[in-house]
Design a protein around this motif. Structure first.
Motif, short mmCIF file in Angstrom:
data_model
loop_
_atom_site.label_atom_id
_atom_site.label_comp_id
_atom_site.label_asym_id
_atom_site.label_seq_id
_atom_site.Cartn_x
_atom_site.Cartn_y
_atom_site.Cartn_z
N ASP A 1 0.65 -1.25 -0.11
CA ASP A 1 -0.07 -0.18 -0.13
C ASP A 1 0.78 1.20 -0.03
N GLY A 2 2.20 1.06 0.19
CA GLY A 2 2.99 2.34 -0.04
C GLY A 2 4.38 1.90 0.70
N LEU A 3 5.23 3.01 0.86
CA LEU A 3 6.75 2.66 1.15
C LEU A 3 7.00 3.36 2.49
N HIS A 4 7.83 2.72 3.38
CA HIS A 4 8.61 3.64 4.58
C HIS A 4 9.90 3.22 4.15
N VAL A 5 10.41 4.67 4.33
CA VAL A 5 11.85 4.95 4.50
C VAL A 5 12.52 5.32 5.74
N ASP A 6 13.65 4.81 6.15
CA ASP A 6 14.45 5.15 7.36
C ASP A 6 15.30 6.06 6.79
#
Lengths: 409, 274
Positions: free
Chosen positions: B223-228
């Motif tokens: 459903d989307g992305l997470h970036v640290d």
């Protein structure tokens, strides 16, 4: 030149009068919006206040699970409000009330350290031990620790927090003030000694100039006895005020606000003060003394004494409650013109009754706006109030030594 | 309804507690079209993310603020109060990401349940605020929560209004998982186990191949992305630009829940227990 006056704004929801939210100049919906707090932040900076102070409680108002219908609550968490206000102001100090009984040293140390950084050194901590018995069940306890135990815990918690701040400052670089300014409001012997040992500012009640002088002298002696410099402690009694064009008009205005406290509100307010729900009783009937004494968890002897006389003369419950709301509890209540108030403030500070005032507006923001527009210029013209802020941190604003001695590595 | 791509980013850098740096990060995240900005990382919490979220609240117009809330030091009574306030101050743009920081997943789940129970002590429509009649509150819409869990017992009512969004958006980092119903968003790396949630974000490196990710989103895999983020301002500018084709035109008004299409399914604690 007169001695400088320090001003604090003690903001409690929508004002300090229980009926204040009903005043036309009150904006009760505002307490849930950022715009309101941004306006209040700009207002107190315009008035060159040292700080905004929020009181706090860790229990909902009301009695035995019944929440009041006529009192303006709930309000929002002060630490969040002050951190948001930090973002939209440059100078005003931000003093948050936080309990040593129901906060861990790690939690509060981290919270204040972050706030001191994010505000550029404007954090203050009003250190409280929490006295309301309804708080305990919100933290899984049955009863509050008793008072002397709470003060012991307070001293330990503060010492542990100081140790954490020293470690954090060494590891991450010091926060702008090294630690928040310590504020305390204890009135008892235990409370005064605790304040004398650590407080940089003391909030108190002083209904008359004589009581102010006596309290300040007592505190300065205790501070000196604790090995600290009395000139590095600011004594800031509460001050309620109602301003108008003439003294008679101010008295009438005060009466009109009090009249907004109808019987239903007064009975709820009294119920909360006695910790006994009286809303089911007939306002025209007698004061239910036996019921109150069987229900309350506050000292029964004191309450019994207070009820004895009104009950004996057959005062109805509603009338008694209305009178109770109208009785000032300890704080100086000023009613008059802007110049009368300015003169009184200068006189108190000159007489050594205090170093400034913790202003308690009856309703918000209207009454505080009047103070800033009308009283502040008079104080400034008299040389009693700064024209500009001297620096950026709360300690600089309060004229205190920038680095507290306990934060030395 | 078209599925909206969710862009999430996390900052664990202690520079976040420097207001000049934090201001740059928040502006860069808003400009890049970030939906969720996680404040702190589960393995890096050198400051109090709730204070930073409150400080950032007046500075955001569409960016969701997601403070990490550590059960190492948090108590549900304090959490319920401060998150309620930040949700109002941000105009309903708050999320929260509970993390255990060495504590147990059971305690973390209990923290979430207890905090929700306190919020549920107040109904959405409890305020009357009628100056004329003197009625401020409908007292029948407020009640003690009487929550007793495995780690926390909180009676309530909490002295804080029910949050503007009912509950802030609940985010779970699969690196510090907890099991409760009604998780809104989960962040998990490729192949990592994660609890059930309404939306699943894939944890990726800042230099990920964005085009390949857009394909996976279109296929319904994520459903989307997470970036640290490591170098927030630079990376946010690059990611925002690369993702512009799929992030542009998304709704920008309303609360975070409304914008992300995440209505509150659990309306009160009784539903959750039943």
């Amino acid at each position: 030149m007169p001695r400088p006056i320090h001003l604090w704004a003690f903001l409690q929801g929508i004002g300090h009068y229980p009926s204040g939210w009903r005043h036309p100049g009150a904006e009760p919906e505002g307490v849930f919006t950022m715009d309101y707090y941004a306006r209040v932040g700009r207002l107190v900076e315009k008035g060159r206040f040292d700080a905004i102070v929020f009181g706090d409680q860790l229990q909902s108002r009301g009695v035995r699970g019944r929440t009041p219908e006529h009192l303006a609550m709930p309000t929002l968490d002060p630490m969040a409000l002050l951190s948001a206000i930090a973002s939209v102001t440059q100078h005003v100090g931000l003093v948050n009330t936080l309990s040593t009984t129901y906060w861990s040293p790690e939690g509060l140390a981290e919270r204040f350290a972050t706030m001191d950084r994010m505000s550029g050194g404007r954090a203050g901590w009003n250190i409280v031990t929490t006295a309301h018995p309804d708080t305990a069940p919100n933290f899984g306890d049955e009863d509050l620790p008793e008072k002397s135990q709470r003060y012991k815990m307070a001293a330990q918690t503060v010492a542990q927090a100081q140790a954490i701040w020293r470690e954090r400052n060494a590891a991450l670089g010091p926060s702008p003030q090294a630690r928040p300014v310590f504020v305390q409001a204890g009135q008892s012997g235990d409370g005064r000694d605790f304040a004398a040992s650590i407080a940089e500012a003391i909030f108190c009640s002083a209904p008359t100039i004589e009581e102010g002088i006596a309290f300040r002298n007592d505190m300065r002696a205790r501070v000196a006895a604790a090995g600290r410099d009395p000139d590095a402690v600011r004594i800031m009694p509460g001050l309620s005020f109602i301003l108008a064009e003439t003294e008679a008009a101010a008295i009438a205005k005060d009466q009109a606000i009090l009249d907004l406290a109808d019987e239903a509100l007064c009975i709820e307010y009294l119920s909360e003060s006695l910790n006994c729900d009286l809303t089911g009783f007939d306002p025209a009937g007698p004061i239910p003394v036996d019921h109150i004494l069987s229900q309350t968890c506050f000292p029964k002897a004191d309450i019994g004494r207070a009820l004895e006389k009104p009950a004996a003369i057959g005062l109805p419950l509603g009338k008694f409650a209305s009178g109770y709301v109208r009785t000032p509890r300890g704080h100086n209540v000023f009613r008059g013109t802007a110049s009368q108030l300015a003169n009184m403030m200068i006189q108190w500070v000159e007489a050594g009754a205090c170093d400034g005032f913790t202003l308690q507006p009856a309703y918000m923001p209207g009454e505080l706006e009047i103070f800033v527009e009308e009283v502040v210029p008079i104080l400034q013209a008299a040389g009693a109030l700064r024209m500009d802020y001297p620096g950026s941190t709360l300690r600089e604003t309060m004229g205190l030594p920038r680095w507290p001695a306990d934060m030395a590595a | 309804m078209t599925r909206s791509f969710i862009l999430s980013a996390g900052i664990g850098d202690p520079a976040l507690a420097d207001p000049a740096m934090a201001a740059q990060f928040v502006t860069a995240a808003e400009t890049a079209g970030v939906d969720l900005l996680l404040l702190g990382r589960h393995d890096s919490l050198l400051f109090d993310p709730q204070v930073i979220a409150a400080w950032a609240a007046p500075r955001v117009s569409r960016l969701g603020l997601v403070p990490l809330v550590s059960s190492r030091i948090a108590h549900p009574f304090h959490v319920a109060r401060s998150l309620s306030a930040i949700d109002y101050l941000s105009g309903g743009l708050l999320g929260w990401c509970p993390v255990a920081q060495g504590g147990s997943a059971a305690q973390l789940a209990d923290l979430v349940r207890a905090t929700r129970a306190l919020w549920d002590g107040w109904d959405d429509d409890c305020l009357i605020i009628d100056k004329e009649s003197g009625r401020y509150l409908d007292t029948t819409k407020v009640r003690p929560s009487n929550y007793v869990g495995t780690h926390y017992a909180v009676r309530g009512p909490v002295n804080a209004m029910r949050p503007k969004q009912g509950h802030p958006v609940l985010v779970c980092d699969a690196a510090s998982p907890f099991a409760v119903p009604g998780i809104d968003v989960v962040i998990a790396a490729e192949g990592q186990a994660f609890p059930a949630a309404a939306r699943r974000l894939l944890r990726v490196d800042p230099d990920v191949d964005i085009a390949a990710m857009a394909v996976r989103f279109a296929a319904g895999e994520i459903d989307g992305l997470h970036v640290d983020l490591i170098n927030p301002v630079v990376e946010l500018a690059r990611i925002g630009k690369a993702l512009a084709p799929i992030t542009q035109g998304r709704p920008s008004a309303g609360t975070l829940r409304e914008r992300l299409g995440l209505p509150l399914t659990l309306r009160n604690i009784h539903e959750e227990i039943a």
